[in-house]
Design a protein around this motif. Structure first.
Motif, PDB file in Angstrom:
ATOM      1  N   MET A   1      -0.409  -8.494  14.588  1.00  0.00           N
ATOM      2  CA  MET A   1       0.476  -9.020  13.571  1.00  0.00           C
ATOM      3  C   MET A   1      -0.059  -8.604  12.203  1.00  0.00           C
ATOM      4  SD  MET A   1       1.840 -12.870  13.602  1.00  0.00           S
ATOM      5  CE  MET A   1       2.149 -13.625  12.066  1.00  0.00           C
ATOM      6  N   GLY A   2       0.785  -7.986  11.410  1.00  0.00           N
ATOM      7  CA  GLY A   2       0.362  -7.537  10.095  1.00  0.00           C
ATOM      8  C   GLY A   2      -0.140  -6.111  10.083  1.00  0.00           C
ATOM      9  N   TYR A   3      -0.103  -5.428  11.209  1.00  0.00           N
ATOM     10  CA  TYR A   3      -0.660  -4.086  11.331  1.00  0.00           C
ATOM     11  C   TYR A   3       0.397  -2.986  11.173  1.00  0.00           C
ATOM     12  CZ  TYR A   3      -2.809  -0.096  13.699  1.00  0.00           C
ATOM     13  OH  TYR A   3      -3.285   1.138  14.021  1.00  0.00           O
ATOM     14  N   GLY A   4       1.653  -3.298  11.453  1.00  0.00           N
ATOM     15  CA  GLY A   4       2.698  -2.289  11.544  1.00  0.00           C
ATOM     16  C   GLY A   4       2.897  -1.441  10.297  1.00  0.00           C
ATOM     17  N   LEU A   5       3.037  -2.061   9.140  1.00  0.00           N
ATOM     18  CA  LEU A   5       3.282  -1.296   7.916  1.00  0.00           C
ATOM     19  C   LEU A   5       2.128  -0.344   7.633  1.00  0.00           C
ATOM     20  CD1 LEU A   5       4.815  -0.555   5.359  1.00  0.00           C
ATOM     21  CD2 LEU A   5       3.857  -2.594   4.276  1.00  0.00           C
ATOM     22  N   CYS A   6       0.910  -0.831   7.716  1.00  0.00           N
ATOM     23  CA  CYS A   6      -0.256   0.019   7.433  1.00  0.00           C
ATOM     24  C   CYS A   6      -0.363   1.159   8.439  1.00  0.00           C
ATOM     25  CB  CYS A   6      -1.524  -0.820   7.424  1.00  0.00           C
ATOM     26  SG  CYS A   6      -1.519  -2.058   6.104  1.00  0.00           S
ATOM     27  N   ALA A   7      -0.080   0.885   9.710  1.00  0.00           N
ATOM     28  CA  ALA A   7      -0.107   1.935  10.728  1.00  0.00           C
ATOM     29  C   ALA A   7       0.972   2.977  10.453  1.00  0.00           C
ATOM     30  CB  ALA A   7       0.076   1.329  12.116  1.00  0.00           C
ATOM     31  N   LEU A  34       2.912  -6.510   2.855  1.00  0.00           N
ATOM     32  CA  LEU A  34       3.977  -5.907   2.054  1.00  0.00           C
ATOM     33  C   LEU A  34       3.492  -5.375   0.721  1.00  0.00           C
ATOM     34  CD1 LEU A  34       4.950  -8.047  -0.348  1.00  0.00           C
ATOM     35  CD2 LEU A  34       6.023  -9.144   1.589  1.00  0.00           C
ATOM     36  N   ASN A  35       2.326  -5.818   0.277  1.00  0.00           N
ATOM     37  CA  ASN A  35       1.759  -5.287  -0.970  1.00  0.00           C
ATOM     38  C   ASN A  35       1.494  -3.795  -0.865  1.00  0.00           C
ATOM     39  OD1 ASN A  35      -0.322  -6.250   0.896  1.00  0.00           O
ATOM     40  ND2 ASN A  35      -1.756  -5.441  -0.612  1.00  0.00           N
ATOM     41  N   GLU A  36       1.423  -3.253   0.350  1.00  0.00           N
ATOM     42  CA  GLU A  36       1.196  -1.819   0.514  1.00  0.00           C
ATOM     43  C   GLU A  36       2.422  -0.994   0.134  1.00  0.00           C
ATOM     44  OE1 GLU A  36      -1.671  -0.535   0.887  1.00  0.00           O
ATOM     45  OE2 GLU A  36      -2.731  -2.368   1.398  1.00  0.00           O
ATOM     46  N   LEU A  37       3.560  -1.648  -0.086  1.00  0.00           N
ATOM     47  CA  LEU A  37       4.722  -0.926  -0.625  1.00  0.00           C
ATOM     48  C   LEU A  37       4.498  -0.593  -2.085  1.00  0.00           C
ATOM     49  CD1 LEU A  37       7.853  -2.781   0.767  1.00  0.00           C
ATOM     50  CD2 LEU A  37       6.950  -0.564   1.465  1.00  0.00           C
ATOM     51  N   GLY A  38       3.895  -1.518  -2.818  1.00  0.00           N
ATOM     52  CA  GLY A  38       3.778  -1.309  -4.249  1.00  0.00           C
ATOM     53  C   GLY A  38       2.689  -2.128  -4.892  1.00  0.00           C
ATOM     54  N   ALA A  39       2.699  -2.142  -6.189  1.00  0.00           N
ATOM     55  CA  ALA A  39       1.789  -2.912  -7.029  1.00  0.00           C
ATOM     56  C   ALA A  39       0.436  -2.256  -7.246  1.00  0.00           C
ATOM     57  CB  ALA A  39       1.585  -4.330  -6.500  1.00  0.00           C
ATOM     58  N   ALA A  40       0.165  -1.130  -6.615  1.00  0.00           N
ATOM     59  CA  ALA A  40      -1.121  -0.474  -6.838  1.00  0.00           C
ATOM     60  C   ALA A  40      -1.156   0.226  -8.190  1.00  0.00           C
ATOM     61  CB  ALA A  40      -1.408   0.528  -5.724  1.00  0.00           C
ATOM     62  N   THR A  41      -0.060   0.858  -8.551  1.00  0.00           N
ATOM     63  CA  THR A  41       0.035   1.553  -9.831  1.00  0.00           C
ATOM     64  C   THR A  41       1.451   1.401 -10.355  1.00  0.00           C
ATOM     65  OG1 THR A  41       0.812   3.652  -8.937  1.00  0.00           O
ATOM     66  CG2 THR A  41      -1.575   3.322  -8.999  1.00  0.00           C
ATOM     67  N   GLN A  42       1.705   1.919 -11.538  1.00  0.00           N
ATOM     68  CA  GLN A  42       3.073   1.895 -12.062  1.00  0.00           C
ATOM     69  C   GLN A  42       4.001   2.754 -11.216  1.00  0.00           C
ATOM     70  OE1 GLN A  42       2.689   3.097 -16.153  1.00  0.00           O
ATOM     71  NE2 GLN A  42       2.604   0.986 -16.837  1.00  0.00           N
ATOM     72  N   ALA A  86      15.900  -6.034  -1.606  1.00  0.00           N
ATOM     73  CA  ALA A  86      15.643  -6.152  -3.042  1.00  0.00           C
ATOM     74  C   ALA A  86      14.156  -5.929  -3.326  1.00  0.00           C
ATOM     75  CB  ALA A  86      16.084  -7.527  -3.556  1.00  0.00           C
ATOM     76  N   LEU A  87      13.294  -6.450  -2.469  1.00  0.00           N
ATOM     77  CA  LEU A  87      11.858  -6.240  -2.622  1.00  0.00           C
ATOM     78  C   LEU A  87      11.525  -4.751  -2.532  1.00  0.00           C
ATOM     79  CD1 LEU A  87       8.963  -7.626  -2.703  1.00  0.00           C
ATOM     80  CD2 LEU A  87       8.982  -7.208  -0.238  1.00  0.00           C
ATOM     81  N   ALA A  88      12.081  -4.082  -1.526  1.00  0.00           N
ATOM     82  CA  ALA A  88      11.834  -2.637  -1.359  1.00  0.00           C
ATOM     83  C   ALA A  88      12.285  -1.874  -2.599  1.00  0.00           C
ATOM     84  CB  ALA A  88      12.573  -2.123  -0.124  1.00  0.00           C
ATOM     85  N   ARG A  89      13.444  -2.216  -3.116  1.00  0.00           N
ATOM     86  CA  ARG A  89      13.964  -1.526  -4.305  1.00  0.00           C
ATOM     87  C   ARG A  89      13.103  -1.802  -5.531  1.00  0.00           C
ATOM     88  NH1 ARG A  89      20.140  -2.595  -2.521  1.00  0.00           N
ATOM     89  NH2 ARG A  89      20.293  -0.761  -1.169  1.00  0.00           N
TER      90      ARG A  89
END
Length: 154
Positions: A1-7, A34-42, A86-89
């Motif tokens: 659980m929680g591994y799918g996006l990172c994989a 879900l933080n791996e979608l964004g927030a690392a840089t602009q 909306a989060l993805a966008r």
């Protein structure tokens, strides 16, 4: 659980080019990373930053299903999500919602033809459950099999 996006991100980066990784993840597991979608840089997070081609199917049942259905008398498994598209966008990706069976084919076509990260958010009845896989159900790949010969090193 929680591994799918990172994989999925790792698979997309490793395969490179026009290769697409497809990830099926529950809403609870998705919230863990879900933080791996964004927030690392602009410019976006890991997935966006590395130009991943990723189709992410979020099964939204408002429940930590693996816990609820996998453990007797589990408590506190109901979760609150958000508008996953909306989060993805907000992170620079794209996506669509699926509420009816008739919408699935068009949504998959859109996700498979997208150039970057695409979130397909599908609402699911929390009473539905998938059978839990056990590690004993799997087939051990040859490279993980114990060696046939034992070598003494001492």
């Amino acid at each position: 659980m929680g591994y799918g996006l990172c994989a999925g991100i790792a698979a997309s980066i490793e395969r490179g080019g026009d290769a697409r990784a497809i990830v099926i993840v529950g809403d609870g597991g998705f919230q863990m990373t879900l933080n791996e979608l964004g927030a690392a840089t602009q410019q976006g997070g890991t997935a966006i930053q590395h130009g991943c081609r990723l189709l992410l199917l979020v099964i939204d049942n408002g429940l930590l299903g693996r816990v609820e259905h996998g453990f007797k008398n589990a408590k506190g498994c109901e979760i609150t999500g958000c508008d996953w598209v909306a989060l993805a966008r907000a992170y620079g990706a794209d996506g669509t919602h699926v509420a009816r069976d008739s919408e699935i084919e068009a949504a998959l076509d859109a996700g498979l033809s997208a150039k970057g990260v695409f979130v397909l958010a599908a609402r699911c009845d929390p009473a539905l459950r998938a059978e839990m896989a056990k590690t004993s159900d799997g087939i051990m790949p040859p490279w993980l099999e114990p060696p046939g010969n034992h070598v003494e090193s001492g």
